[in-house]
Design a protein around this motif. Structure first.
Motif, PDB file in Angstrom:
ATOM      1  N   LYS A  42       0.887  -1.184  -0.064  1.00 21.02           N
ATOM      2  CA  LYS A  42      -0.241  -0.062   0.008  1.00 21.02           C
ATOM      3  C   LYS A  42       0.967   1.223  -0.337  1.00 21.02           C
ATOM      4  CE  LYS A  42      -3.747  -2.345   2.481  1.00 21.02           C
ATOM      5  NZ  LYS A  42      -4.624  -2.044   3.628  1.00 21.02           N
ATOM      6  N   GLN A  43       0.420   2.498  -0.352  1.00 20.47           N
ATOM      7  CA  GLN A  43       0.857   3.558  -0.063  1.00 20.47           C
ATOM      8  C   GLN A  43       1.592   3.782   1.047  1.00 20.47           C
ATOM      9  OE1 GLN A  43       1.570   6.059  -2.528  1.00 20.47           O
ATOM     10  NE2 GLN A  43       2.827   6.993  -0.984  1.00 20.47           N
ATOM     11  N   TRP A  50       8.338   7.806  12.235  1.00 26.58           N
ATOM     12  CA  TRP A  50       8.441   6.603  11.533  1.00 26.58           C
ATOM     13  C   TRP A  50       7.712   6.574  10.274  1.00 26.58           C
ATOM     14  CZ3 TRP A  50       9.849   2.395  14.496  1.00 26.58           C
ATOM     15  CH2 TRP A  50      10.081   2.446  16.046  1.00 26.58           C
ATOM     16  N   LEU A  51       8.216   5.579   9.416  1.00 30.64           N
ATOM     17  CA  LEU A  51       7.935   5.279   8.160  1.00 30.64           C
ATOM     18  C   LEU A  51       6.997   4.006   8.292  1.00 30.64           C
ATOM     19  CD1 LEU A  51       7.664   5.685   5.080  1.00 30.64           C
ATOM     20  CD2 LEU A  51       9.802   4.601   4.727  1.00 30.64           C
ATOM     21  N   TYR A 132      12.672   5.516  -4.426  1.00 30.13           N
ATOM     22  CA  TYR A 132      11.534   4.468  -4.472  1.00 30.13           C
ATOM     23  C   TYR A 132      12.162   3.376  -3.824  1.00 30.13           C
ATOM     24  CZ  TYR A 132      13.267   2.316  -8.506  1.00 30.13           C
ATOM     25  OH  TYR A 132      14.042   1.751  -9.530  1.00 30.13           O
ATOM     26  N   PHE A 133      11.044   2.624  -3.517  1.00 30.56           N
ATOM     27  CA  PHE A 133      11.498   1.250  -2.976  1.00 30.56           C
ATOM     28  C   PHE A 133      10.573  -0.007  -3.477  1.00 30.56           C
ATOM     29  CE2 PHE A 133       8.779   3.045   0.515  1.00 30.56           C
ATOM     30  CZ  PHE A 133       7.915   1.675   0.693  1.00 30.56           C
ATOM     31  N   THR A 134      11.043  -1.248  -3.484  1.00 28.21           N
ATOM     32  CA  THR A 134      10.239  -2.304  -3.697  1.00 28.21           C
ATOM     33  C   THR A 134      10.364  -3.072  -2.472  1.00 28.21           C
ATOM     34  OG1 THR A 134      12.416  -3.492  -4.797  1.00 28.21           O
ATOM     35  CG2 THR A 134      10.945  -2.031  -6.078  1.00 28.21           C
ATOM     36  N   LYS A 150       6.964  -0.817  -7.943  1.00 29.68           N
ATOM     37  CA  LYS A 150       7.707   0.258  -7.309  1.00 29.68           C
ATOM     38  C   LYS A 150       6.768   1.198  -6.294  1.00 29.68           C
ATOM     39  CE  LYS A 150      10.922   0.759 -11.207  1.00 29.68           C
ATOM     40  NZ  LYS A 150      11.493   1.602 -12.255  1.00 29.68           N
ATOM     41  N   ILE A 151       7.160   1.661  -5.375  1.00 32.13           N
ATOM     42  CA  ILE A 151       6.512   2.569  -4.577  1.00 32.13           C
ATOM     43  C   ILE A 151       7.133   3.615  -3.995  1.00 32.13           C
ATOM     44  CG2 ILE A 151       5.524   2.606  -2.185  1.00 32.13           C
ATOM     45  CD1 ILE A 151       4.170   0.454  -4.141  1.00 32.13           C
ATOM     46  N   TRP A 152       6.521   4.880  -4.411  1.00 30.40           N
ATOM     47  CA  TRP A 152       7.199   6.282  -4.180  1.00 30.40           C
ATOM     48  C   TRP A 152       6.517   6.772  -2.882  1.00 30.40           C
ATOM     49  CZ3 TRP A 152       6.795   4.284  -9.114  1.00 30.40           C
ATOM     50  CH2 TRP A 152       8.018   4.638  -9.607  1.00 30.40           C
ATOM     51  N   PRO A 153       7.324   6.963  -1.950  1.00 30.87           N
ATOM     52  CA  PRO A 153       6.499   7.337  -0.515  1.00 30.87           C
ATOM     53  C   PRO A 153       6.397   9.059  -0.642  1.00 30.87           C
ATOM     54  CG  PRO A 153       8.579   6.100   0.003  1.00 30.87           C
ATOM     55  CD  PRO A 153       8.422   6.464  -1.305  1.00 30.87           C
TER      56      PRO A 153
END
Length: 271
Positions: A42-43, A50-51, A132-134, A150-153
């Motif tokens: 999820k986003q 904290w993340l 970004y991260f995976t 790919k996820i971009w916070p």
């Protein structure tokens, strides 16, 4: 006639001998590799220091139990947005690490999972303009899944703490719950212009919401139980909480939160 018959008989035997050839070991058929489903991430949200990274395991893979989760952090360059690059950071978290790290916390409920990373880990990524991260996982057997999409916070700075006052409170001795009426000053997050089809528009004011949490262990505040499903926006709330402490935090439209502040205590909540 007899010669022709012998000639064809000779060719037949020659064909049989050539066709048989040399006997070799049987060759097994190719077996397809076990394809592990990707995690549905999820986003992510920033909750104070904290993340929060949450994901679900597909129903087909409900029986799979990951041994280790692998978070890969990449830097995106403006020159080539879709090019593959080497990760700038890799974090592996094993289920056996629970309780060992103060900077990484893990929570699971059914097929839903959450990883919490403290600022000592994720702040170093903020020095990169775009990152970004995976997320992937490894089973006890050693099989490794493909990386997630790919996820971009979405990082939002400067979310102030809410200013909340208690209008009324009373303790229900039979249930052990604290009933409380809260009031807070709504703070503006942004003002934007909404344009209609007729090219007419109006200004819309969007306010920060508030999330409320209850907990018995303040040292694990990030794991506190959330009391509201959606952010509270009205400026007034009438709630009940069972545990010993009640906290509040501002939340923006991306789900990012301010630091949580203590609102009220239920002396008998942890008894």
């Amino acid at each position: 006639m007899k010669r022709f018959f012998l000639f064809f008989l000779f060719l037949f035997f020659l064909f049989v001998i050539v066709a048989c050839g040399k006997r070799t070991a049987p060759v097994p058929y190719e077996q397809p590799e076990l394809l592990l489903p990707k995690l549905k991430v999820k986003q992510p949200n920033y909750l104070g220091n904290w993340l929060q990274i949450s994901w679900e395991i597909d129903s087909v893979s409900g029986e799979l139990e990951a041994e280790t989760y692998i978070l890969k952090v990449f830097e995106q360059t403006e020159i080539c947005k879709y090019c593959l690059s080497k990760p700038i950071d890799i974090i592996e978290y094993s289920k056996t690490d629970t309780g060992k790290h103060r900077s990484i916390l893990f929570r699971s409920s059914g097929k839903k999972f959450t990883l919490f990373l403290k600022d000592s880990i994720h702040e170093k990524w903020q020095t990169r303009d775009l990152f970004y991260f995976t997320l992937g996982y490894r089973l006890e057997s050693g099989l490794i899944s493909d990386d997630s999409d790919k996820i971009w916070p979405v990082r939002t700075k400067g979310i102030s703490k809410p200013i909340v006052t208690i209008v009324k409170q009373d303790h229900d001795k039979s249930s052990g719950k604290m009933n409380i009426i809260l009031k807070w000053t709504r703070q503006i997050e942004r003002i934007y212009r909404r344009v209609h089809q007729a090219s007419t528009g109006r200004e819309v004011t969007q306010y920060y919401g508030i999330n409320l949490y209850q907990i018995n262990q303040p040292d694990q505040l990030i794991l506190a139980e959330k009391l509201n499903n959606l952010p509270l926006l009205s400026g007034v709330a009438n709630i009940s909480f069972q545990k010993s402490q009640l906290y509040a935090a501002h939340v923006n439209r991306f789900g990012n939160e301010s630091n949580r502040i203590l609102i009220a205590e239920n002396v008998q909540g942890n008894q």
